[in-house]
Design a protein around this motif. Structure first.
Motif, PDB file in Angstrom:
ATOM      1  N   ARG A  70       0.815  -1.223   0.000  1.00 50.71           N
ATOM      2  CA  ARG A  70       0.000   0.000   0.000  1.00 50.71           C
ATOM      3  C   ARG A  70       0.844   1.266   0.000  1.00 50.71           C
ATOM      4  N   SER A 111      -7.124   8.731  -6.601  1.00 52.91           N
ATOM      5  CA  SER A 111      -6.765   8.293  -5.245  1.00 52.91           C
ATOM      6  C   SER A 111      -7.479   9.150  -4.211  1.00 52.91           C
ATOM      7  N   GLN A 158      -8.205   7.490  -0.930  1.00 54.31           N
ATOM      8  CA  GLN A 158      -8.080   6.747   0.328  1.00 54.31           C
ATOM      9  C   GLN A 158      -6.703   6.945   0.963  1.00 54.31           C
ATOM     10  N   ILE A 159      -6.363   8.215   1.237  1.00 53.14           N
ATOM     11  CA  ILE A 159      -5.048   8.544   1.782  1.00 53.14           C
ATOM     12  C   ILE A 159      -5.222   9.554   2.908  1.00 53.14           C
ATOM     13  N   ARG A 215      -1.738   4.064   1.058  1.00 49.65           N
ATOM     14  CA  ARG A 215      -3.176   3.959   0.803  1.00 49.65           C
ATOM     15  C   ARG A 215      -3.830   3.248   1.979  1.00 49.65           C
ATOM     16  N   LYS A 216      -5.055   3.679   2.306  1.00 47.89           N
ATOM     17  CA  LYS A 216      -5.803   3.023   3.378  1.00 47.89           C
ATOM     18  C   LYS A 216      -6.164   1.614   2.947  1.00 47.89           C
ATOM     19  N   LYS A 230      -8.628  -1.376   2.266  1.00 48.49           N
ATOM     20  CA  LYS A 230     -10.004  -1.416   1.805  1.00 48.49           C
ATOM     21  C   LYS A 230     -10.872  -1.882   2.951  1.00 48.49           C
TER      22      LYS A 230
END
Length: 146
Positions: free
Chosen positions: A13, A81, A83-84, A139-140, A142
């Motif tokens: 990630r 993007s 999910q950060i 990245r987070k 999921k």
């Protein structure tokens, strides 16, 4: 074994790359050939180098003047993007104004809870040259559906 698996998943990630303003430093350090250096200089190409498996690899090339290349690079990086949480901006030989412009451009595409600014290490500075900067984030995970 469990810790190693968790770290391997985390590593997948992590995103880390650098926009290089020109290939002069890369050429001087033997990272690119004279032909590639001349081509990039003539065509106003700016390489984006990404870390992958502990090696720097070419991620993409941006064209035009450096201001345009920065906008293109950031747009390409963040247009999909969301999910950060935290962004690390590492820079080599950039002025305060240049760093502020990079942050403003990033904010046009995505908001971060935190942006951490840091000067690049001597290794990054000597390999990428003055004016290079890198954007790093994780990245987070999921979210699992209940």
């Amino acid at each position: 074994e469990e810790i190693r698996e968790a770290l391997d998943a985390y590593r997948e990630r992590v995103f880390s790359n650098f926009l290089v303003p020109d290939t002069a430093a890369l050429y001087c350090n033997g990272k690119v050939s004279g032909t590639v250096h001349r081509l990039c200089t003539t065509m106003h190409l700016h390489p984006v180098l990404a870390m992958s498996k502990n090696r720097l690899k070419l991620w993409c090339m941006e064209s035009g003047n450096m201001h345009r290349a920065v906008r293109q690079y950031i747009k390409k990086l963040f247009q999909h993007s969301r999910q950060i949480d935290t962004l690390f901006l590492t820079y080599a030989g950039c002025s305060v104004k240049q760093v502020d412009e990079i942050v403003e451009t990033v904010e046009k595409y995505i908001h971060f809870d935190q942006i951490i600014l840091q000067k690049a290490s001597a290794t990054v500075s000597s390999n990428c040259g003055a004016g290079a900067f890198g954007l790093m984030f994780v990245r987070k995970e999921k979210q699992q559906e209940p």
